[in-house]
Scaffold this active site. Structure first.
Site, PDB file in Angstrom:
ATOM      1  CD  GLU A 110      -2.863   1.381   0.493  1.00  0.00           C
ATOM      2  OE1 GLU A 110      -2.425   1.657  -0.630  1.00  0.00           O
ATOM      3  OE2 GLU A 110      -4.035   1.619   0.833  1.00  0.00           O
ATOM      4  CG  ASP A 114      -4.203   8.683   6.920  1.00  0.00           C
ATOM      5  OD1 ASP A 114      -3.476   9.304   7.705  1.00  0.00           O
ATOM      6  OD2 ASP A 114      -5.235   9.175   6.428  1.00  0.00           O
ATOM      7  NE  ARG A 176      -4.047   7.826  -8.562  1.00  0.00           N
ATOM      8  CZ  ARG A 176      -4.525   7.524  -7.357  1.00  0.00           C
ATOM      9  NH1 ARG A 176      -3.696   7.178  -6.403  1.00  0.00           N
ATOM     10  NH2 ARG A 176      -5.822   7.556  -7.115  1.00  0.00           N
TER      11      ARG A 176
HETATM   12  P1  IMP Z   1      -6.614   4.742   5.682  1.00  0.00           P
HETATM   13  O1  IMP Z   1      -7.680   3.731   5.484  1.00  0.00           O
HETATM   14  O2  IMP Z   1      -7.095   5.976   6.412  1.00  0.00           O
HETATM   15  O3  IMP Z   1      -5.342   4.201   6.280  1.00  0.00           O
HETATM   16  O4  IMP Z   1      -6.354   5.334   4.259  1.00  0.00           O
HETATM   17  C1  IMP Z   1      -5.368   4.974   3.472  1.00  0.00           C
HETATM   18  C2  IMP Z   1      -5.553   5.653   2.143  1.00  0.00           C
HETATM   19  O5  IMP Z   1      -5.773   7.057   2.292  1.00  0.00           O
HETATM   20  C3  IMP Z   1      -4.276   5.526   1.375  1.00  0.00           C
HETATM   21  O6  IMP Z   1      -4.280   4.368   0.608  1.00  0.00           O
HETATM   22  C4  IMP Z   1      -4.288   6.768   0.518  1.00  0.00           C
HETATM   23  O7  IMP Z   1      -4.976   6.518  -0.683  1.00  0.00           O
HETATM   24  C5  IMP Z   1      -5.063   7.785   1.312  1.00  0.00           C
HETATM   25  N1  IMP Z   1      -4.164   8.750   1.981  1.00  0.00           N
HETATM   26  C6  IMP Z   1      -3.905   8.845   3.294  1.00  0.00           C
HETATM   27  N2  IMP Z   1      -3.016   9.821   3.551  1.00  0.00           N
HETATM   28  C7  IMP Z   1      -2.686  10.348   2.346  1.00  0.00           C
HETATM   29  C8  IMP Z   1      -1.786  11.409   1.928  1.00  0.00           C
HETATM   30  O8  IMP Z   1      -1.077  12.084   2.716  1.00  0.00           O
HETATM   31  N3  IMP Z   1      -1.759  11.641   0.596  1.00  0.00           N
HETATM   32  C9  IMP Z   1      -2.500  10.947  -0.310  1.00  0.00           C
HETATM   33  N4  IMP Z   1      -3.334   9.959   0.032  1.00  0.00           N
HETATM   34  C10 IMP Z   1      -3.432   9.669   1.350  1.00  0.00           C
HETATM   35 MG    MG Z   2      -5.774   7.699  -2.614  1.00  0.00          MG
END
Ligand code: IMP
Ligand code: MG
Length: 191
Positions: A110, A114, A176
Protein backbone atom coordinates in the site's frame (compact mmCIF):
# COMPACT_ATOMS: atom_id res chain seq x y z
CA UNK A 1 14.34 18.47 -10.11
CA UNK A 2 12.91 17.46 -13.43
CA UNK A 3 11.79 20.61 -15.32
CA UNK A 4 9.02 18.68 -17.04
CA UNK A 5 7.14 18.57 -13.75
CA UNK A 6 7.19 22.35 -13.16
CA UNK A 7 3.45 22.73 -13.26
CA UNK A 8 2.71 20.16 -10.56
CA UNK A 9 5.75 21.33 -8.55
CA UNK A 10 4.16 24.75 -8.07
CA UNK A 11 1.51 23.07 -5.91
CA UNK A 12 4.07 21.63 -3.47
CA UNK A 13 5.14 23.24 -0.21
CA UNK A 14 8.31 21.10 -0.31
CA UNK A 15 9.80 17.86 -1.52
CA UNK A 16 9.68 15.29 1.26
CA UNK A 17 11.45 12.30 -0.33
CA UNK A 18 13.43 12.71 -3.53
CA UNK A 19 14.42 10.01 -6.00
CA UNK A 20 17.51 9.09 -3.98
CA UNK A 21 15.47 8.66 -0.79
CA UNK A 22 13.04 6.47 -2.71
CA UNK A 23 15.79 4.33 -4.20
CA UNK A 24 17.35 3.89 -0.76
CA UNK A 25 13.97 2.80 0.60
CA UNK A 26 13.40 0.31 -2.24
CA UNK A 27 16.80 -1.32 -1.73
CA UNK A 28 16.22 -1.61 2.01
CA UNK A 29 12.67 -3.01 1.73
CA UNK A 30 13.65 -5.36 -1.08
CA UNK A 31 16.39 -6.79 1.10
CA UNK A 32 14.13 -7.11 4.18
CA UNK A 33 11.42 -8.90 2.22
CA UNK A 34 13.85 -11.17 0.39
CA UNK A 35 15.45 -12.17 3.71
CA UNK A 36 12.08 -12.80 5.36
CA UNK A 37 10.73 -15.13 2.64
CA UNK A 38 13.88 -16.79 1.27
CA UNK A 39 13.16 -20.13 2.95
CA UNK A 40 9.34 -20.15 2.75
CA UNK A 41 9.26 -19.63 -1.04
CA UNK A 42 10.72 -23.11 -1.39
CA UNK A 43 7.42 -24.44 -0.02
CA UNK A 44 4.76 -21.79 -0.64
CA UNK A 45 3.88 -19.15 -3.17
CA UNK A 46 4.73 -15.56 -2.30
CA UNK A 47 2.16 -13.09 -3.61
CA UNK A 48 2.40 -9.32 -3.53
CA UNK A 49 -1.07 -7.80 -3.59
CA UNK A 50 -1.08 -4.15 -4.58
CA UNK A 51 -3.87 -1.92 -3.38
CA UNK A 52 -5.07 0.13 -6.34
CA UNK A 53 -4.42 2.77 -7.34
CA UNK A 54 -1.97 4.39 -4.92
CA UNK A 55 0.44 1.44 -4.74
CA UNK A 56 1.11 0.96 -8.45
CA UNK A 57 4.26 3.06 -8.77
CA UNK A 58 5.77 1.77 -5.53
CA UNK A 59 4.78 -1.82 -6.25
CA UNK A 60 6.27 -1.76 -9.76
CA UNK A 61 9.62 -0.62 -8.36
CA UNK A 62 9.54 -2.69 -5.17
CA UNK A 63 8.98 -6.00 -6.95
CA UNK A 64 12.15 -5.43 -8.96
CA UNK A 65 14.09 -5.18 -5.69
CA UNK A 66 12.85 -8.53 -4.33
CA UNK A 67 15.17 -11.28 -5.37
CA UNK A 68 12.70 -14.19 -5.07
CA UNK A 69 10.10 -15.86 -7.29
CA UNK A 70 6.77 -14.15 -6.66
CA UNK A 71 3.36 -13.47 -8.15
CA UNK A 72 1.40 -10.25 -8.18
CA UNK A 73 -2.28 -9.44 -7.82
CA UNK A 74 -4.29 -6.27 -7.27
CA UNK A 75 -7.23 -5.30 -5.11
CA UNK A 76 -9.09 -2.04 -4.93
CA UNK A 77 -10.61 -0.39 -1.91
CA UNK A 78 -12.17 3.02 -1.59
CA UNK A 79 -12.70 5.09 1.51
CA UNK A 80 -11.76 8.57 0.36
CA UNK A 81 -14.22 10.86 -1.30
CA UNK A 82 -12.76 13.98 -2.89
CA UNK A 83 -10.60 15.56 -0.19
CA UNK A 84 -7.81 14.87 2.22
CA UNK A 85 -9.73 13.16 5.03
CA UNK A 86 -11.06 9.63 4.76
CA UNK A 87 -14.82 9.23 5.14
CA UNK A 88 -14.18 6.15 7.28
CA UNK A 89 -16.20 3.61 5.34
CA UNK A 90 -14.03 1.18 3.40
CA UNK A 91 -15.45 -0.64 0.43
CA UNK A 92 -13.73 -3.35 -1.59
CA UNK A 93 -14.48 -2.23 -5.11
CA UNK A 94 -12.42 -4.83 -6.96
CA UNK A 95 -12.28 -8.31 -5.46
CA UNK A 96 -9.86 -11.18 -5.79
CA UNK A 97 -10.33 -14.70 -6.99
CA UNK A 98 -9.86 -16.25 -3.53
CA UNK A 99 -8.58 -19.53 -4.95
CA UNK A 100 -5.45 -17.68 -6.09
CA UNK A 101 -4.32 -16.79 -2.57
CA UNK A 102 -5.22 -20.04 -0.78
CA UNK A 103 -2.16 -21.38 1.09
CA UNK A 104 0.09 -18.53 -0.05
CA UNK A 105 2.20 -16.03 1.87
CA UNK A 106 0.71 -12.66 1.03
CA UNK A 107 2.21 -9.20 1.35
CA UNK A 108 -0.32 -6.39 0.97
CA UNK A 109 1.44 -3.45 -0.66
CA UNK A 110 0.00 0.00 0.00
CA UNK A 111 1.10 3.59 -0.50
CA UNK A 112 0.40 4.87 3.01
CA UNK A 113 -0.95 3.65 6.33
CA UNK A 114 -3.09 6.50 7.64
CA UNK A 115 -6.16 5.76 9.80
CA UNK A 116 -5.45 2.09 9.06
CA UNK A 117 -9.07 1.32 8.20
CA UNK A 118 -8.30 0.25 4.65
CA UNK A 119 -5.53 -2.18 5.56
CA UNK A 120 -7.46 -3.52 8.55
CA UNK A 121 -10.33 -4.43 6.25
CA UNK A 122 -8.08 -5.84 3.52
CA UNK A 123 -5.99 -7.90 5.94
CA UNK A 124 -9.14 -9.56 7.24
CA UNK A 125 -10.38 -10.11 3.70
CA UNK A 126 -7.14 -11.85 2.70
CA UNK A 127 -7.04 -13.93 5.87
CA UNK A 128 -10.61 -15.07 5.12
CA UNK A 129 -9.44 -16.14 1.68
CA UNK A 130 -7.32 -18.89 3.20
CA UNK A 131 -3.89 -17.33 2.83
CA UNK A 132 -1.15 -18.99 4.91
CA UNK A 133 0.02 -15.58 6.15
CA UNK A 134 -0.68 -11.90 5.54
CA UNK A 135 1.84 -9.11 6.09
CA UNK A 136 1.79 -5.44 5.21
CA UNK A 137 4.33 -3.36 3.34
CA UNK A 138 3.70 0.37 3.12
CA UNK A 139 5.85 3.03 1.55
CA UNK A 140 4.77 5.56 4.21
CA UNK A 141 3.33 5.39 7.71
CA UNK A 142 1.45 8.29 9.40
CA UNK A 143 1.09 6.94 12.96
CA UNK A 144 -0.42 10.20 14.30
CA UNK A 145 -3.68 9.50 12.51
CA UNK A 146 -4.14 5.82 13.35
CA UNK A 147 -7.64 4.70 14.32
CA UNK A 148 -7.58 0.97 13.56
CA UNK A 149 -5.35 -1.44 15.48
CA UNK A 150 -2.84 -2.26 12.77
CA UNK A 151 0.90 -1.96 12.10
CA UNK A 152 3.03 -2.24 9.02
CA UNK A 153 5.52 -5.12 8.85
CA UNK A 154 7.76 -3.60 6.17
CA UNK A 155 7.88 0.18 6.36
CA UNK A 156 9.46 2.70 4.01
CA UNK A 157 9.37 6.00 5.93
CA UNK A 158 7.41 7.36 8.86
CA UNK A 159 5.83 10.78 8.21
CA UNK A 160 4.17 13.61 10.10
CA UNK A 161 0.52 14.48 9.63
CA UNK A 162 0.85 16.35 6.33
CA UNK A 163 -0.89 15.62 3.05
CA UNK A 164 1.56 14.06 0.63
CA UNK A 165 1.40 13.53 -3.11
CA UNK A 166 3.50 11.90 -5.80
CA UNK A 167 5.01 8.48 -6.50
CA UNK A 168 1.48 7.03 -6.62
CA UNK A 169 -0.13 9.26 -3.99
CA UNK A 170 -2.91 11.49 -5.29
CA UNK A 171 -5.03 14.46 -4.41
CA UNK A 172 -8.31 14.18 -6.34
CA UNK A 173 -6.57 11.64 -8.63
CA UNK A 174 -3.83 14.08 -9.69
CA UNK A 175 -0.05 14.03 -8.94
CA UNK A 176 0.37 10.23 -8.97
CA UNK A 177 2.96 10.49 -11.75
CA UNK A 178 5.32 12.83 -9.90
CA UNK A 179 8.53 10.78 -9.57
CA UNK A 180 9.11 11.84 -5.94
CA UNK A 181 7.02 12.58 -2.83
CA UNK A 182 6.07 16.11 -1.82
CA UNK A 183 3.90 17.98 0.67
CA UNK A 184 0.86 19.51 -1.01
CA UNK A 185 0.34 23.22 -0.28
CA UNK A 186 -2.59 23.78 2.04
CA UNK A 187 -3.95 26.44 -0.31
CA UNK A 188 -4.62 23.69 -2.87
CA UNK A 189 -7.01 21.73 -0.69
CA UNK A 190 -8.27 24.43 1.64
CA UNK A 191 -9.43 26.72 -1.18
P1 IMP B 1 -6.61 4.74 5.68
O1 IMP B 1 -7.68 3.73 5.48
O2 IMP B 1 -7.10 5.98 6.41
O3 IMP B 1 -5.34 4.20 6.28
O4 IMP B 1 -6.35 5.33 4.26
C1 IMP B 1 -5.37 4.97 3.47
C2 IMP B 1 -5.55 5.65 2.14
O5 IMP B 1 -5.77 7.06 2.29
C3 IMP B 1 -4.28 5.53 1.37
O6 IMP B 1 -4.28 4.37 0.61
C4 IMP B 1 -4.29 6.77 0.52
O7 IMP B 1 -4.98 6.52 -0.68
C5 IMP B 1 -5.06 7.78 1.31
N1 IMP B 1 -4.16 8.75 1.98
C6 IMP B 1 -3.91 8.84 3.29
N2 IMP B 1 -3.02 9.82 3.55
C7 IMP B 1 -2.69 10.35 2.35
C8 IMP B 1 -1.79 11.41 1.93
O8 IMP B 1 -1.08 12.08 2.72
N3 IMP B 1 -1.76 11.64 0.60
C9 IMP B 1 -2.50 10.95 -0.31
N4 IMP B 1 -3.33 9.96 0.03
C10 IMP B 1 -3.43 9.67 1.35
MG1 MG C 1 -5.77 7.70 -2.61
Amino acid sequence: MNPEFKEMEQDLAKVMFDRNDIEEMLVRLGREISDAYRESVKERKLILIGVLKGSVVFMADLMRHINLPLEILFLQATSYGAGTVSCGRVQISMELDKALVGGADVILVEDILDSGRTLKKLTEYIADSGAHSVKICTMLDKPARRVADIQTDFKGYEVEDEFLVGYGLDYNEIYRNLPYIGVLKRSIYEA
